[in-house]
Enzyme design. Structure first.
Site, PDB file in Angstrom:
ATOM      1  N   ASP A 239       0.855  -1.191   0.000  1.00  0.00           N
ATOM      2  CA  ASP A 239       0.000   0.000   0.000  1.00  0.00           C
ATOM      3  C   ASP A 239       0.891   1.241   0.000  1.00  0.00           C
ATOM      4  O   ASP A 239       1.726   1.404   0.894  1.00  0.00           O
ATOM      5  CB  ASP A 239      -0.890  -0.009   1.248  1.00  0.00           C
ATOM      6  CG  ASP A 239      -2.025   1.001   1.163  1.00  0.00           C
ATOM      7  OD1 ASP A 239      -1.807   2.085   0.572  1.00  0.00           O
ATOM      8  OD2 ASP A 239      -3.107   0.718   1.696  1.00  0.00           O
TER       9      ASP A 239
ATOM     10  N   ASP B  72       4.520   0.645  -8.043  1.00  0.00           N
ATOM     11  CA  ASP B  72       4.190   1.390  -9.254  1.00  0.00           C
ATOM     12  C   ASP B  72       3.932   2.856  -8.935  1.00  0.00           C
ATOM     13  O   ASP B  72       3.444   3.594  -9.795  1.00  0.00           O
ATOM     14  CB  ASP B  72       2.966   0.779  -9.946  1.00  0.00           C
ATOM     15  CG  ASP B  72       1.734   0.793  -9.051  1.00  0.00           C
ATOM     16  OD1 ASP B  72       1.858   0.394  -7.883  1.00  0.00           O
ATOM     17  OD2 ASP B  72       0.644   1.179  -9.521  1.00  0.00           O
TER      18      ASP B  72
ATOM     19  N   PHE C 129      -1.814  -6.100  -9.838  1.00  0.00           N
ATOM     20  CA  PHE C 129      -1.454  -4.722  -9.537  1.00  0.00           C
ATOM     21  C   PHE C 129      -0.531  -4.164 -10.619  1.00  0.00           C
ATOM     22  O   PHE C 129      -0.661  -3.015 -11.031  1.00  0.00           O
ATOM     23  CB  PHE C 129      -0.778  -4.635  -8.170  1.00  0.00           C
ATOM     24  CG  PHE C 129      -1.687  -4.982  -7.030  1.00  0.00           C
ATOM     25  CD1 PHE C 129      -2.632  -4.076  -6.575  1.00  0.00           C
ATOM     26  CD2 PHE C 129      -1.610  -6.210  -6.419  1.00  0.00           C
ATOM     27  CE1 PHE C 129      -3.483  -4.384  -5.535  1.00  0.00           C
ATOM     28  CE2 PHE C 129      -2.455  -6.539  -5.378  1.00  0.00           C
ATOM     29  CZ  PHE C 129      -3.396  -5.631  -4.930  1.00  0.00           C
ATOM     30  N   GLU C 130       0.401  -4.994 -11.073  1.00  0.00           N
ATOM     31  CA  GLU C 130       1.321  -4.539 -12.110  1.00  0.00           C
ATOM     32  C   GLU C 130       0.592  -4.335 -13.432  1.00  0.00           C
ATOM     33  O   GLU C 130       0.808  -3.339 -14.124  1.00  0.00           O
ATOM     34  CB  GLU C 130       2.465  -5.536 -12.284  1.00  0.00           C
ATOM     35  CG  GLU C 130       3.511  -5.078 -13.274  1.00  0.00           C
ATOM     36  CD  GLU C 130       4.768  -5.925 -13.255  1.00  0.00           C
ATOM     37  OE1 GLU C 130       5.731  -5.560 -13.952  1.00  0.00           O
ATOM     38  OE2 GLU C 130       4.792  -6.945 -12.532  1.00  0.00           O
TER      39      GLU C 130
END
Length: 208
Positions: A116, A152, A189-190
């Protein structure tokens, strides 16, 4: 949760699951696996797809995944059974509480993938990659062990890099951001980040 995940949680948690809050006293992570293999700690394993893929490709090491959300834990337990992953254990709770209970130099690697970012300035103190936490994680790495982070969020990446570089017992393996390692599977997520046009940053540091 899906019915499949609910079933996996009920059946597999006794054999492969760990409740961090129930642990009492020092914890040797190798003891969870019943063998003397090197242990990789996965902090924030999400739905577990990346952890399962890495464990399947790396059977000589054991993977201890830590997650707080029950659906992710259940999904990883299901993957453990479906793919016969005897080298995976899944812990629920605060990863730092688990790490504090471990002896020094007991881990071969620590992975912190897409934690997070807590983007608001007033929430930065909640980030896992900050000096006090990095010192704790590093102390649990064996000599030559690696701390591998990925994010990211460009601002968090710079903060991570600064924090990791400042630790005197860590060596920056690539002298900056690392090339994307082939062993780290592409997570949701990527994919989401790349679709949104955000770059992904990997940082790999080794304990002296």
């Amino acid at each position: 949760m899906t019915s499949r995940q609910t079933d996996a949680l009920a059946r597999l948690r006794p054999a492969y699951g760990i409740e961090i809050a129930d642990l009492d006293g020092p914890v040797d992570p190798a003891g969870f696996f019943g063998r003397g293999a090197a242990v990789v700690l996965e902090i924030g394993s999400g739905m577990g797809d990346a952890t399962a893929a890495m464990a399947a490709a790396d059977p000589d090491r054991d993977y201890l995944a830590v997650e707080v959300h029950t659906p992710g834990i259940a999904n990883l337990l299901d993957l453990v059974q479906r793919h016969g992953l005897g080298n995976v254990r899944v812990a629920q709770g605060d990863a730092l509480d688990l790490v504090r209970a471990m002896p020094e130099s007991c881990l071969d690697a620590v992975h912190v993938f897409f934690p997070d970012p807590w983007p608001k300035s007033r929430h930065h103190k909640r980030r896992i990659i900050q000096p006090e936490h990095v010192a704790l994680l590093r102390s649990r790495l064996a000599g030559g062990g690696t701390l591998h982070c990925a994010t990211d969020w460009a601002e968090y990446a710079e903060s991570m890099r600064s924090t990791l570089t400042a630790d005197p017992e860590l060596v920056d393996v690539h002298g900056g951001y690392a090339p994307r390692p082939a062993h780290r599977p592409v997570t949701k997520f990527e994919r989401r980040a790349l679709t949104a046009g955000r770059a992904v940053f990997d940082l790999v540091h080794r304990r002296r």
